[in-house]
Write a protein that holds these residues in place. Structure first.
Motif, PDB file in Angstrom:
ATOM      1  N   ARG A 197       1.056  -0.979   0.148  1.00 43.45           N
ATOM      2  CA  ARG A 197      -0.128   0.013  -0.169  1.00 43.45           C
ATOM      3  C   ARG A 197       0.826   1.498   0.239  1.00 43.45           C
ATOM      4  O   ARG A 197       0.411   1.730  -0.248  1.00 43.45           O
ATOM      5  CB  ARG A 197      -0.980  -0.300   1.286  1.00 43.45           C
ATOM      6  CG  ARG A 197      -2.245  -1.008   0.996  1.00 43.45           C
ATOM      7  CD  ARG A 197      -3.304  -0.885   2.246  1.00 43.45           C
ATOM      8  NE  ARG A 197      -2.399  -0.870   3.388  1.00 43.45           N
ATOM      9  CZ  ARG A 197      -3.185  -2.561   3.132  1.00 43.45           C
ATOM     10  NH1 ARG A 197      -3.219  -3.735   2.956  1.00 43.45           N
ATOM     11  NH2 ARG A 197      -2.548  -2.846   4.885  1.00 43.45           N
ATOM     12  N   THR A 198       2.332   1.163   0.992  1.00 41.25           N
ATOM     13  CA  THR A 198       3.277   2.306   0.686  1.00 41.25           C
ATOM     14  C   THR A 198       3.419   2.837  -0.534  1.00 41.25           C
ATOM     15  O   THR A 198       3.690   4.094  -0.903  1.00 41.25           O
ATOM     16  CB  THR A 198       3.959   1.948   2.175  1.00 41.25           C
ATOM     17  OG1 THR A 198       4.014   1.857   2.904  1.00 41.25           O
ATOM     18  CG2 THR A 198       5.200   3.279   1.549  1.00 41.25           C
ATOM     19  N   ASP A 210       1.441   6.417  -7.017  1.00 35.71           N
ATOM     20  CA  ASP A 210       0.586   7.357  -7.689  1.00 35.71           C
ATOM     21  C   ASP A 210       0.602   8.943  -7.407  1.00 35.71           C
ATOM     22  O   ASP A 210       0.028   9.273  -8.269  1.00 35.71           O
ATOM     23  CB  ASP A 210      -0.771   7.478  -6.618  1.00 35.71           C
ATOM     24  CG  ASP A 210      -1.641   5.882  -7.033  1.00 35.71           C
ATOM     25  OD1 ASP A 210      -1.485   4.982  -7.634  1.00 35.71           O
ATOM     26  OD2 ASP A 210      -2.550   5.434  -6.048  1.00 35.71           O
ATOM     27  N   GLN A 215       2.421   1.877  -3.275  1.00 33.49           N
ATOM     28  CA  GLN A 215       0.901   2.553  -3.923  1.00 33.49           C
ATOM     29  C   GLN A 215       0.840   3.790  -4.368  1.00 33.49           C
ATOM     30  O   GLN A 215       0.527   4.017  -5.176  1.00 33.49           O
ATOM     31  CB  GLN A 215      -0.190   1.229  -3.637  1.00 33.49           C
ATOM     32  CG  GLN A 215      -1.607   1.421  -4.622  1.00 33.49           C
ATOM     33  CD  GLN A 215      -2.306   1.017  -4.670  1.00 33.49           C
ATOM     34  OE1 GLN A 215      -2.653   0.007  -3.567  1.00 33.49           O
ATOM     35  NE2 GLN A 215      -3.697   1.159  -5.744  1.00 33.49           N
ATOM     36  N   ARG A 216       0.920   4.207  -2.800  1.00 35.07           N
ATOM     37  CA  ARG A 216       0.951   5.344  -2.425  1.00 35.07           C
ATOM     38  C   ARG A 216       2.271   6.210  -3.366  1.00 35.07           C
ATOM     39  O   ARG A 216       1.855   7.314  -3.766  1.00 35.07           O
ATOM     40  CB  ARG A 216       1.264   5.559  -0.897  1.00 35.07           C
ATOM     41  CG  ARG A 216      -0.763   6.318  -0.329  1.00 35.07           C
ATOM     42  CD  ARG A 216      -0.641   7.025   1.017  1.00 35.07           C
ATOM     43  NE  ARG A 216       0.375   6.150   1.880  1.00 35.07           N
ATOM     44  CZ  ARG A 216       0.149   4.724   1.929  1.00 35.07           C
ATOM     45  NH1 ARG A 216      -0.972   3.878   2.339  1.00 35.07           N
ATOM     46  NH2 ARG A 216       0.593   4.112   3.598  1.00 35.07           N
ATOM     47  N   GLN A 217       2.812   5.788  -3.247  1.00 39.74           N
ATOM     48  CA  GLN A 217       4.178   6.834  -3.234  1.00 39.74           C
ATOM     49  C   GLN A 217       3.666   6.453  -5.235  1.00 39.74           C
ATOM     50  O   GLN A 217       4.380   7.434  -5.814  1.00 39.74           O
ATOM     51  CB  GLN A 217       5.714   5.940  -3.515  1.00 39.74           C
ATOM     52  CG  GLN A 217       5.879   5.770  -1.921  1.00 39.74           C
ATOM     53  CD  GLN A 217       7.117   4.857  -1.372  1.00 39.74           C
ATOM     54  OE1 GLN A 217       7.659   3.999  -2.100  1.00 39.74           O
ATOM     55  NE2 GLN A 217       7.498   5.087  -0.071  1.00 39.74           N
TER      56      GLN A 217
END
Lengths: 300, 300
Positions: free
Chosen positions: B268-269, B275, B271-273
Motif C-alpha cells: 500500500r505504501t 500514485d 502504491q501511494r508513492q
C-alpha cells in the motif's frame, strides 16, 4: 603496420574480453566467476581473428574491430556453455577445462550463457568506436546469425537428427541436410565474423562483400569438416575436449557420411576455392589467408 | 485518439509478436513451434503495456512503440522458459500451458529461450520505425537489463539463496538482499520497459526520465510483492502456474520475511508513492495509472 600483418594481438584481445566481462556488473559473484571460467579459458579465438582479418580488407581500425570481435566471442562462448549442458551434448571437458555445469552447476551454466549473450549486444550497442549505423548493422547481423535462423537453429537440427533419426532425410539427401545443419550451427557465426569484420571499416565496397560472402560460407564448411575429422581421429589432450563423441552418440558427420578419405578430398577442394577467392583480394588479404590456413590445418 | 487512452491494442500486439517470430526464419520447425508455444501463450503482456503507457508520456507513436514492446516480451518469455527448466525452478505449468521442456524437451527449451533472446535484439536492430540513435539506446538499455547486472544476475542470486542458504545475508540484512535480488530478477526488465517506452518518443525530456526512474523501480518492487502474495494465497487455475512453490522450495519471499500483513502494508505504501509520482505527470499519465493499478490489483 602494413595490412599484410594482422592487427589481431592475442594479449590485447584477452584484456578486451576481461574488460567487457567486468562491464557486465554482475549482481552475483558466482555468476561472474562462471562467465569468466568459460570466456577466459584458453581458446583459439578463431572467430575474433577472422573479424580482424576481414577488417584489414576494409581498412578497419583496431579500435573498431575489437568490440565486434569481443561480441562474436561472447556469443560463441555462450553457445559452447549451452551445447555442453547435460540436456544437450552432455560434455565435461571444454577448452581443456571442466565445462561450466561441471565446475559450477547446471543452473549457473544456463544463466552464464544467457548473460554472455546479452553482454554481446550490450558491448556492441555502447561502443563509441563504431558509428551508429555500423553498430546497428552489426547488432542485426550478429543477432540473426546467433538465432533460430542461424546458430541456434542449426544446433536444434543437430539435436533432432540425433534423437529423432526416423525423421532424418533419406540417404540421398543426407549430405545436403548435414550441410544445411552446419551452415547454421557453425557456419552462421563464422560468416558473421567475416562480413561484420569488413563492415567495421570506414568505407566498405559492395564487391568486397560479394567476394567475402561465399568465401565465408566455404570457410565455415571447411571448419566443420576439420572438426569432424579431429573428433574421429584425435585425442582429448590435444583437442581440449572429449573426442570420439560423434561416433558414440551415433551422430552423422562428414566423416561418418563420406568416410575419412572423401571428407579430406572435400576439404582440399574447399581449400582451393578459398585460396582462389583470397587471391583476388590483393595483399590486404594476407591476414585472412593466414587465418584460413589455421582453420584448415589446426589440430584442435 | 487522446493520450488518456492507451495505444496498446491486445490483438494488434499478438499479431506483432507472431510477425516477429515468423521473421526469425527458424531452420528447425520444432524449434519454431517451441518458441511459438511459449510466446503466444495467453500472457498478461504487462511489460508491453508499460512500454505503451510510458510512451504516451513522450508522444511516442504506436509504430515506434511496437517493436520495442515486442523485444521486451521476447526477453521476458525467454526468461520464463529458462526459469522453468528442471535445473532451475523445475516447473510444469506456465501461462496455463505445459512449460516448454514438458511440451517439447529440455534441449529444445534451452534453445527456444536462446533464440528468443537473439530475436529481441534482431527485432530492435532492424526496425525502421525508430531512429538509429533510439534503436541503439534501446538495445543497450534492454541488453543491460536482461544481463548479469539485471534480470539474469537476479535470477542467479535467487537460485543461490535457495541452494546455498548458509551464504545468505544475516536476518537484519535479509530484506535488503531480497530487494536487491528482485530489483534484478523482475525489476530490471520492468524498469527498462518504462524508460525504454518513454525513449521511443520524438523528444524526451530529462525531467520525465527523472520522474520515471524511481517510479519504475517502485512498480517493479510492487509487482514482486504481489507475486509473492499470489504464490502464497492463490490457486493454479487462477494463476496459470503452480502456486505455493516458494514455501515448498523454502524460498525467502516478501511474505515469508515480513508476513502477509506487513507485506500488504508495504504494498500500500508503494502504491501511494506510485500514485503520487503519476499525479505529477498530468493527463498523459492516465494509461500508466491504469497499468500500475493492474500490476497491483491483478489476481494472476
Amino acid at each position: 603496420m602494413t595490412a599484410t600483418t594482422s592487427l589481431f594481438d592475442p594479449a590485447r584481445f584477452e584484456a578486451a574480453l576481461e574488460d567487457a566481462l567486468t562491464a557486465s556488473a554482475s549482481l552475483s559473484p558466482r555468476l561472474f566467476a562462471a562467465m569468466r571460467h568459460a570466456l577466459l579459458a584458453p581458446g583459439k579465438r578463431l572467430r575474433p581473428q577472422l573479424v580482424f582479418a576481414a577488417g584489414a580488407l576494409s581498412q578497419a581500425p583496431v579500435e573498431a574491430l575489437t568490440p565486434f570481435a569481443v561480441a562474436v566471442e561472447l556469443i560463441h562462448t555462450y553457445s559452447l556453455i549451452h551445447d555442453d549442458l547435460p540436456a544437450m551434448d552432455d560434455d565435461a571437458l571444454r577448452r581443456g577445462r571442466p565445462t561450466v555445469h561441471v565446475a559450477f552447476d547446471e543452473a549457473t551454466a544456463i544463466l552464464a550463457g544467457d548473460a554472455l549473450q546479452a553482454l554481446a549486444f550490450e558491448t556492441l550497442a555502447i561502443t563509441p568506436e563504431l558509428t551508429l549505423e555500423q553498430r546497428m548493422r552489426l547488432v542485426g547481423l550478429l543477432a540473426h546469425a546467433a538465432g533460430a535462423g542461424g546458430m541456434v537453429g542449426g544446433q536444434a537440427l543437430d539435436i533432432e537428427a540425433e534423437r529423432f533419426p526416423s525423421t532424418a532425410a533419406p540417404e540421398s539427401d543426407a549430405l545436403t541436410a548435414l550441410e544445411q545443419l552446419h551452415r547454421g550451427k557453425t557456419g552462421a557465426l563464422i560468416e558473421a565474423a567475416v562480413i561484420g569484420g569488413a563492415l567495421c571499416g570506414p568505407k566498405v565496397k559492395r564487391t568486397l562483400l560479394e567476394t567475402l560472402a561465399p568465401l565465408a560460407a566455404q570457410l565455415g564448411l571447411a571448419f566443420q569438416i576439420v572438426d569432424d575429422l579431429l573428433d574421429a581421429t584425435s585425442d582429448a589432450a590435444t583437442l581440449g575436449k572429449t573426442p570420439g563423441k560423434d561416433a558414440r552418440q551415433g551422430k552423422q558427420t562428414f566423416v561418418t557420411l563420406l568416410g575419412e578419405r572423401v571428407a579430406r578430398e572435400r576439404l582440399r577442394t574447399l581449400q582451393r576455392q578459398i585460396d582462389a577467392a583470397i587471391a583476388t583480394l590483393g595483399r590486404d588479404a594476407a591476414p585472412l589467408a593466414t587465418v584460413a590456413r589455421q582453420v584448415i590445418e589446426r589440430d584442435r
